[in-house]
Design a protein around this motif. Structure first.
Motif, mmCIF file in Angstrom:
data_model
loop_
_atom_site.group_PDB
_atom_site.id
_atom_site.type_symbol
_atom_site.label_atom_id
_atom_site.label_comp_id
_atom_site.label_asym_id
_atom_site.label_seq_id
_atom_site.Cartn_x
_atom_site.Cartn_y
_atom_site.Cartn_z
ATOM 1 N N GLU A 66 32.853 46.998 40.734
ATOM 2 C CA GLU A 66 34.270 47.017 41.124
ATOM 3 C C GLU A 66 34.428 46.520 42.564
ATOM 4 O OE1 GLU A 66 38.156 47.318 40.039
ATOM 5 O OE2 GLU A 66 36.429 47.775 38.758
ATOM 6 N N LYS A 67 33.506 46.883 43.435
ATOM 7 C CA LYS A 67 33.549 46.414 44.821
ATOM 8 C C LYS A 67 33.402 44.896 44.888
ATOM 9 C CE LYS A 67 31.711 50.664 46.904
ATOM 10 N NZ LYS A 67 30.557 51.259 47.636
ATOM 11 N N LYS A 69 34.223 42.763 42.492
ATOM 12 C CA LYS A 69 35.486 42.220 41.990
ATOM 13 C C LYS A 69 36.562 42.245 43.076
ATOM 14 C CE LYS A 69 36.975 43.839 38.081
ATOM 15 N NZ LYS A 69 37.312 44.835 37.031
ATOM 16 N N ASP A 70 36.665 43.372 43.766
ATOM 17 C CA ASP A 70 37.690 43.528 44.811
ATOM 18 C C ASP A 70 37.474 42.510 45.936
ATOM 19 O OD1 ASP A 70 38.822 45.599 43.413
ATOM 20 O OD2 ASP A 70 37.944 47.181 44.644
ATOM 21 N N THR A 73 38.671 39.129 44.703
ATOM 22 C CA THR A 73 40.132 39.131 44.583
ATOM 23 C C THR A 73 40.788 39.061 45.962
ATOM 24 O OG1 THR A 73 40.025 40.419 42.524
ATOM 25 C CG2 THR A 73 42.119 40.414 43.716
ATOM 26 N N SER A 74 40.242 39.790 46.927
ATOM 27 C CA SER A 74 40.781 39.764 48.284
ATOM 28 C C SER A 74 40.647 38.375 48.907
ATOM 29 C CB SER A 74 40.058 40.798 49.157
ATOM 30 O OG SER A 74 40.322 42.105 48.708
ATOM 31 N N LYS A 89 43.061 34.232 39.900
ATOM 32 C CA LYS A 89 42.694 35.563 39.410
ATOM 33 C C LYS A 89 42.521 35.555 37.897
ATOM 34 C CE LYS A 89 45.079 38.086 43.094
ATOM 35 N NZ LYS A 89 46.243 38.949 43.400
#
Length: 227
Positions: A66-67, A69-70, A73-74, A89
């Motif tokens: 998840e980190k 992915k974040d 995305t950021s 995205k």
């Protein structure tokens, strides 16, 4: 045709991606095949995902991913305008899904097999983001999954290339694609077996990928951008 390979340091932030875009833009009018590594320390982070997955630490595994992915995305949100950000995205979702589908399972094969299935997502994500940025610069860029071109054996983490198949496939796909696009963005380091299982090519695999394309396509030059 020129081959450029950009290492992880070249694309480890929105500023570095913008700089890479400027470099590529300066070769306007040339046919470029861009080979991309994973962003920054993404491969190391994905290795942590692979280790925790193989140890059946499901919650920890999903948190690690998840980190990652974040972070991607950021980067998209800081780099692209609203329209292109939304599209980029969406482009990443299949890579997220492909990896998460595996992470919700339980390991029944070798660690090296799972390593390759997980770690390969780094190059797929970074190359997709870079291509989106080049398109935002109004460059005629097209993205392609190298796993559809480079066939390997199943020696996971140090796969050997099936040269005959890969040469025929690259020639069949890349030359027609260059009739439509000026820039082709793809990934280094990874390939695929005849069973569509992801593989990695071992140490310095991205540089090797660039050399493979240069050899098969008879490129004018190969430039390795480390940072």
């Amino acid at each position: 045709m020129k081959i450029f390979k950009f290492g992880g340091a070249s694309i480890n932030s929105k500023e570095r991606i913008a700089n890479t875009g400027s470099i590529i833009s300066s070769f306007e009018g040339e046919k470029l095949l861009i080979v991309v590594s994973a962003m920054g320390k993404t491969t190391n982070a994905l290795e942590e995902v692979a280790h925790s997955f193989f140890q059946s630490k499901k919650e920890e595994t999903l948190q690690h991913f998840e980190k990652i992915k974040d972070a991607h995305t950021s980067t998209i949100e800081g780099l692209l305008n609203e329209s292109n950000s939304t599209k980029s995205k969406e482009n990443l979702k299949p890579f997220f899904t492909e990896t998460e589908w595996l992470l919700h399972d339980s390991p029944v094969r070798s660690f090296d097999y799972y390593y390759d299935q997980i770690v390969c997502s780094g190059e797929l994500m970074s190359s997709s983001i870079l291509c989106s940025y080049l398109q935002q610069l109004n460059l005629n860029a097209s993205w392609i999954d190298v796993r559809d071109l480079l066939r390997t054996d199943d020696n996971f983490r140090d796969a050997g290339i099936d040269w005959e198949y890969s040469k025929n496939k690259i020639t069949e796909v890349i030359h027609p694609l260059f009739e439509q696009a000026d820039i082709i963005v793809t990934q280094g380091f990874i390939g695929s077996t005849d069973q569509n299982e992801s593989t990695t090519l071992g140490r310095e695999g991205s540089d090797y990928t660039a050399a493979v394309f240069a050899h098969i396509l008879n490129a004018d030059s190969v430039t390795i951008w480390k940072d």
